[in-house]
Design an enzyme around this catalytic site. Sequence first.
Site, PDB file in Angstrom:
ATOM      1  N   ARG A 166      11.607 -15.012  -6.276  1.00  0.00           N
ATOM      2  CA  ARG A 166      12.091 -15.316  -7.405  1.00  0.00           C
ATOM      3  C   ARG A 166      12.741 -17.083  -7.382  1.00  0.00           C
ATOM      4  NH1 ARG A 166      15.424 -11.157  -6.232  1.00  0.00           N
ATOM      5  NH2 ARG A 166      15.005  -9.636  -6.937  1.00  0.00           N
ATOM      6  N   LYS A 225       2.789 -25.410 -15.493  1.00  0.00           N
ATOM      7  CA  LYS A 225       2.351 -24.018 -15.487  1.00  0.00           C
ATOM      8  C   LYS A 225       1.570 -23.121 -14.275  1.00  0.00           C
ATOM      9  CE  LYS A 225       0.700 -23.754 -20.171  1.00  0.00           C
ATOM     10  NZ  LYS A 225      -0.418 -23.841 -21.841  1.00  0.00           N
ATOM     11  N   GLU A 258     -10.459 -34.124 -19.907  1.00  0.00           N
ATOM     12  CA  GLU A 258      -8.750 -34.056 -20.115  1.00  0.00           C
ATOM     13  C   GLU A 258      -7.810 -34.677 -20.750  1.00  0.00           C
ATOM     14  OE1 GLU A 258      -7.595 -30.654 -20.967  1.00  0.00           O
ATOM     15  OE2 GLU A 258      -8.762 -29.707 -19.281  1.00  0.00           O
ATOM     16  N   LYS A 267       1.278 -36.753 -21.432  1.00  0.00           N
ATOM     17  CA  LYS A 267       1.369 -34.995 -21.017  1.00  0.00           C
ATOM     18  C   LYS A 267       3.096 -34.854 -20.703  1.00  0.00           C
ATOM     19  CE  LYS A 267       0.708 -30.741 -19.549  1.00  0.00           C
ATOM     20  NZ  LYS A 267      -0.324 -29.963 -18.286  1.00  0.00           N
ATOM     21  N   GLU A 270       5.705 -23.905 -24.166  1.00  0.00           N
ATOM     22  CA  GLU A 270       4.664 -23.338 -25.432  1.00  0.00           C
ATOM     23  C   GLU A 270       4.663 -22.853 -26.411  1.00  0.00           C
ATOM     24  OE1 GLU A 270       0.686 -23.890 -23.611  1.00  0.00           O
ATOM     25  OE2 GLU A 270      -0.267 -22.549 -25.192  1.00  0.00           O
ATOM     26  N   ARG A 282       3.204 -28.036 -27.731  1.00  0.00           N
ATOM     27  CA  ARG A 282       2.184 -28.357 -26.583  1.00  0.00           C
ATOM     28  C   ARG A 282       1.359 -27.488 -26.650  1.00  0.00           C
ATOM     29  NH1 ARG A 282       4.252 -26.992 -20.270  1.00  0.00           N
ATOM     30  NH2 ARG A 282       2.252 -27.212 -19.808  1.00  0.00           N
ATOM     31  N   ASN A 341      -4.238 -27.565 -26.016  1.00  0.00           N
ATOM     32  CA  ASN A 341      -5.387 -26.353 -26.257  1.00  0.00           C
ATOM     33  C   ASN A 341      -7.050 -26.733 -27.020  1.00  0.00           C
ATOM     34  OD1 ASN A 341      -3.902 -24.864 -24.122  1.00  0.00           O
ATOM     35  ND2 ASN A 341      -2.857 -23.905 -26.242  1.00  0.00           N
ATOM     36  N   HIS A 357      -9.673 -25.810 -26.104  1.00  0.00           N
ATOM     37  CA  HIS A 357      -9.978 -24.981 -25.348  1.00  0.00           C
ATOM     38  C   HIS A 357     -10.003 -23.983 -25.174  1.00  0.00           C
ATOM     39  CE1 HIS A 357      -8.049 -28.154 -22.684  1.00  0.00           C
ATOM     40  NE2 HIS A 357      -7.669 -27.123 -21.504  1.00  0.00           N
ATOM     41  N   HIS A 381     -12.666 -22.347 -23.221  1.00  0.00           N
ATOM     42  CA  HIS A 381     -12.984 -20.689 -22.499  1.00  0.00           C
ATOM     43  C   HIS A 381     -13.873 -19.632 -22.889  1.00  0.00           C
ATOM     44  CE1 HIS A 381      -8.455 -22.033 -21.415  1.00  0.00           C
ATOM     45  NE2 HIS A 381      -9.256 -22.276 -20.515  1.00  0.00           N
ATOM     46  N   HIS A 421     -14.545 -26.703 -15.952  1.00  0.00           N
ATOM     47  CA  HIS A 421     -13.679 -26.146 -17.014  1.00  0.00           C
ATOM     48  C   HIS A 421     -13.486 -27.053 -18.057  1.00  0.00           C
ATOM     49  CE1 HIS A 421     -10.228 -25.548 -19.168  1.00  0.00           C
ATOM     50  NE2 HIS A 421      -9.455 -26.586 -19.045  1.00  0.00           N
TER      51      HIS A 421
HETATM   52  P1  NAD Z   1     -10.529 -27.001  -8.168  1.00  0.00           P
HETATM   53  O1  NAD Z   1      -9.262 -26.899  -7.419  1.00  0.00           O
HETATM   54  O2  NAD Z   1     -11.355 -26.638  -7.842  1.00  0.00           O
HETATM   55  O3  NAD Z   1     -10.813 -28.525  -7.846  1.00  0.00           O
HETATM   56  C1  NAD Z   1     -12.694 -29.477  -7.894  1.00  0.00           C
HETATM   57  C2  NAD Z   1     -13.270 -29.121  -6.547  1.00  0.00           C
HETATM   58  O4  NAD Z   1     -13.202 -30.231  -5.814  1.00  0.00           O
HETATM   59  C3  NAD Z   1     -12.864 -28.582  -5.387  1.00  0.00           C
HETATM   60  O5  NAD Z   1     -14.057 -27.665  -5.016  1.00  0.00           O
HETATM   61  C4  NAD Z   1     -11.800 -28.497  -4.699  1.00  0.00           C
HETATM   62  O6  NAD Z   1     -12.281 -28.701  -3.219  1.00  0.00           O
HETATM   63  C5  NAD Z   1     -12.407 -30.332  -4.612  1.00  0.00           C
HETATM   64  N1  NAD Z   1     -11.529 -31.493  -4.679  1.00  0.00           N
HETATM   65  C6  NAD Z   1     -10.629 -31.419  -4.467  1.00  0.00           C
HETATM   66  N2  NAD Z   1      -9.630 -32.605  -4.532  1.00  0.00           N
HETATM   67  C7  NAD Z   1     -10.889 -33.510  -4.052  1.00  0.00           C
HETATM   68  C8  NAD Z   1     -10.975 -34.492  -3.030  1.00  0.00           C
HETATM   69  N3  NAD Z   1      -9.919 -35.158  -3.359  1.00  0.00           N
HETATM   70  N4  NAD Z   1     -11.635 -34.901  -3.150  1.00  0.00           N
HETATM   71  C9  NAD Z   1     -13.154 -34.526  -2.661  1.00  0.00           C
HETATM   72  N5  NAD Z   1     -13.197 -32.982  -2.851  1.00  0.00           N
HETATM   73  C10 NAD Z   1     -11.875 -32.574  -3.552  1.00  0.00           C
HETATM   74  O7  NAD Z   1     -10.665 -28.190  -9.614  1.00  0.00           O
HETATM   75  P2  NAD Z   1      -9.806 -28.782 -10.885  1.00  0.00           P
HETATM   76  O8  NAD Z   1     -10.930 -29.097 -11.509  1.00  0.00           O
HETATM   77  O9  NAD Z   1      -8.594 -29.468 -10.720  1.00  0.00           O
HETATM   78  O10 NAD Z   1      -8.370 -27.548 -11.236  1.00  0.00           O
HETATM   79  C11 NAD Z   1      -9.000 -26.540 -12.600  1.00  0.00           C
HETATM   80  C12 NAD Z   1      -8.058 -25.183 -12.326  1.00  0.00           C
HETATM   81  O11 NAD Z   1      -7.010 -26.116 -12.891  1.00  0.00           O
HETATM   82  C13 NAD Z   1      -8.567 -24.092 -12.979  1.00  0.00           C
HETATM   83  O12 NAD Z   1      -7.858 -22.784 -11.889  1.00  0.00           O
HETATM   84  C14 NAD Z   1      -7.413 -24.467 -14.440  1.00  0.00           C
HETATM   85  O13 NAD Z   1      -7.052 -22.897 -14.563  1.00  0.00           O
HETATM   86  C15 NAD Z   1      -6.220 -25.323 -14.024  1.00  0.00           C
HETATM   87  N6  NAD Z   1      -5.759 -26.484 -14.513  1.00  0.00           N
HETATM   88  C16 NAD Z   1      -3.880 -25.878 -14.643  1.00  0.00           C
HETATM   89  C17 NAD Z   1      -3.508 -27.137 -15.828  1.00  0.00           C
HETATM   90  C18 NAD Z   1      -2.358 -25.937 -15.439  1.00  0.00           C
HETATM   91  O14 NAD Z   1      -1.547 -26.425 -16.369  1.00  0.00           O
HETATM   92  N7  NAD Z   1      -1.496 -26.186 -14.490  1.00  0.00           N
HETATM   93  C19 NAD Z   1      -4.125 -27.443 -16.570  1.00  0.00           C
HETATM   94  C20 NAD Z   1      -5.455 -27.303 -16.338  1.00  0.00           C
HETATM   95  C21 NAD Z   1      -6.354 -26.612 -15.406  1.00  0.00           C
HETATM   96  N1  GLY Z   2      -2.916 -27.800 -19.795  1.00  0.00           N
HETATM   97  C1  GLY Z   2      -2.331 -27.738 -20.982  1.00  0.00           C
HETATM   98  C2  GLY Z   2      -0.615 -27.272 -20.567  1.00  0.00           C
HETATM   99  O1  GLY Z   2       0.213 -27.512 -18.946  1.00  0.00           O
HETATM  100  O2  GLY Z   2      -0.130 -26.689 -21.478  1.00  0.00           O
END
Ligand code: NAD
Ligand code: GLY
Length: 365
Positions: free
Chosen positions: A118, A140, A182, A224, A234, A238, A242, A245, A249, A262
């Site tokens: 939990r 998130k 972003e 942020k 949200e 917040r 989006n 998005h 999406h 993305h």
């Molecule tokens: P990712 O985590 O897939 O990373 C992108 C690529 O870069 C991957 O191949 C990874 O292995 C590589 N990588 C990471 N760091 C590196 C580095 N320093 N050097 C070389 N390669 C590296 O993608 P992302 O764009 O970081 O994140 C996308 C994800 O984040 C999605 O799943 C999305 O839903 C999520 N997201 C979450 C939030 C949130 O608020 N929680 C917000 C935006 C996106």
């Molecule tokens: N990336 C959108 C949020 O964190 O709310």
Amino acid sequence: MKTINVELEHNAYPVYLGHGLLSDSSLWRKHLATGKTLIVSNDVVAPLYLDVLRGALNGIDQEIHIIPDGEPMKTVETWYGIVDSLIAMQARRDANIIALGGGVVGDISGFAAASYMRGIRFLQAPTTLLAQVDASVGGKTGINHKQGKNLVGAFHQPAAVVVDTATLATLSAREFNAGLAEVVKYGAIRDPRFFSWMEDNAAKISDREEASLNYLIYRSIMNKAEIVAEDEKEAGVRALLNFGHSFGHALEAETGYSEFLHGEAVAIGMVTASRLSEARGLCEPGTTGRISELLTRFGLPVSMPAQTEMSGLLSALQLDKKAVATGLRLVLLEAIGQSIVDSNSKQNDVVNAIEQSLGSKQAST
Ligand code: NAD
Ligand code: GLY
């Protein structure tokens, strides 16, 4: 090193920003709970940075869990694997998870931290630009379901976020640019001076010039953090994050999550949402042109592939979990730096904006 505090009523936490912070042993020790630590990373990031982090945690009882790279890994099975590791190491409620990687590693590790017993302590070491400016801040966490992205998850704030800008040196140009989408979003929805600064400094930003990059990340995290502090779960403001998005999406879903990163889909989505805002007379003509031009300078796409199926996009839009029964809820612009959540777009307006975003029919912006 700069520190940005995410000022939440409960669970406030710092985001540390600087070059080489992964190896800052005292920073980590300051925020780790007394129990065991599981570092979660992936098979791309671990070979690059795991040793640096492990060096900083020297003497701390730690285990490693490496997942395969990629968004398709953000599944219940991968989550289960992390939980298996926690159980195998006999992690208790005083345990920690450190996520070392991009948004995928961060989201899934965060969800494991939110759900294991939990909730255990969670720390983020984001290594992509997107994760540094967005995903690692705000709590998130989640995994994908075959019916849609991020359908299962929880809010679980990290205890600290350690943003080491040195890790960006190994990030590909495509991934870096996707993160910039972003960043442009923050300017577009609430920070007009930041947007103008990006217009004035686009070349330096693309070249990852150190001072510009530091400022870009700092200002993004500030934006942020302010939004999250105002609306942690949200319920209101917040949702402005989006922007772009819903269309993004839909495009990702319609193109099988394989054609666009993305951030790239969000870039196209922001241009589409801005066009819709202009067409509805919410913002002045030329707004879309400025957004589109900046994104283009950042090497991002601004139009959808001409063959994209309108019907598929529309049904994906309705399936969007942000849609409400009364109509499509979209983030629209009143100006660069001023945004609203709006449910008054008619289907025709939406269709026209998408049509103009389709490559072959791209209108002058
Ligand atoms: P990712 O985590 O897939 O990373 C992108 C690529 O870069 C991957 O191949 C990874 O292995 C590589 N990588 C990471 N760091 C590196 C580095 N320093 N050097 C070389 N390669 C590296 O993608 P992302 O764009 O970081 O994140 C996308 C994800 O984040 C999605 O799943 C999305 O839903 C999520 N997201 C979450 C939030 C949130 O608020 N929680 C917000 C935006 C996106
Ligand atoms: N990336 C959108 C949020 O964190 O709310």
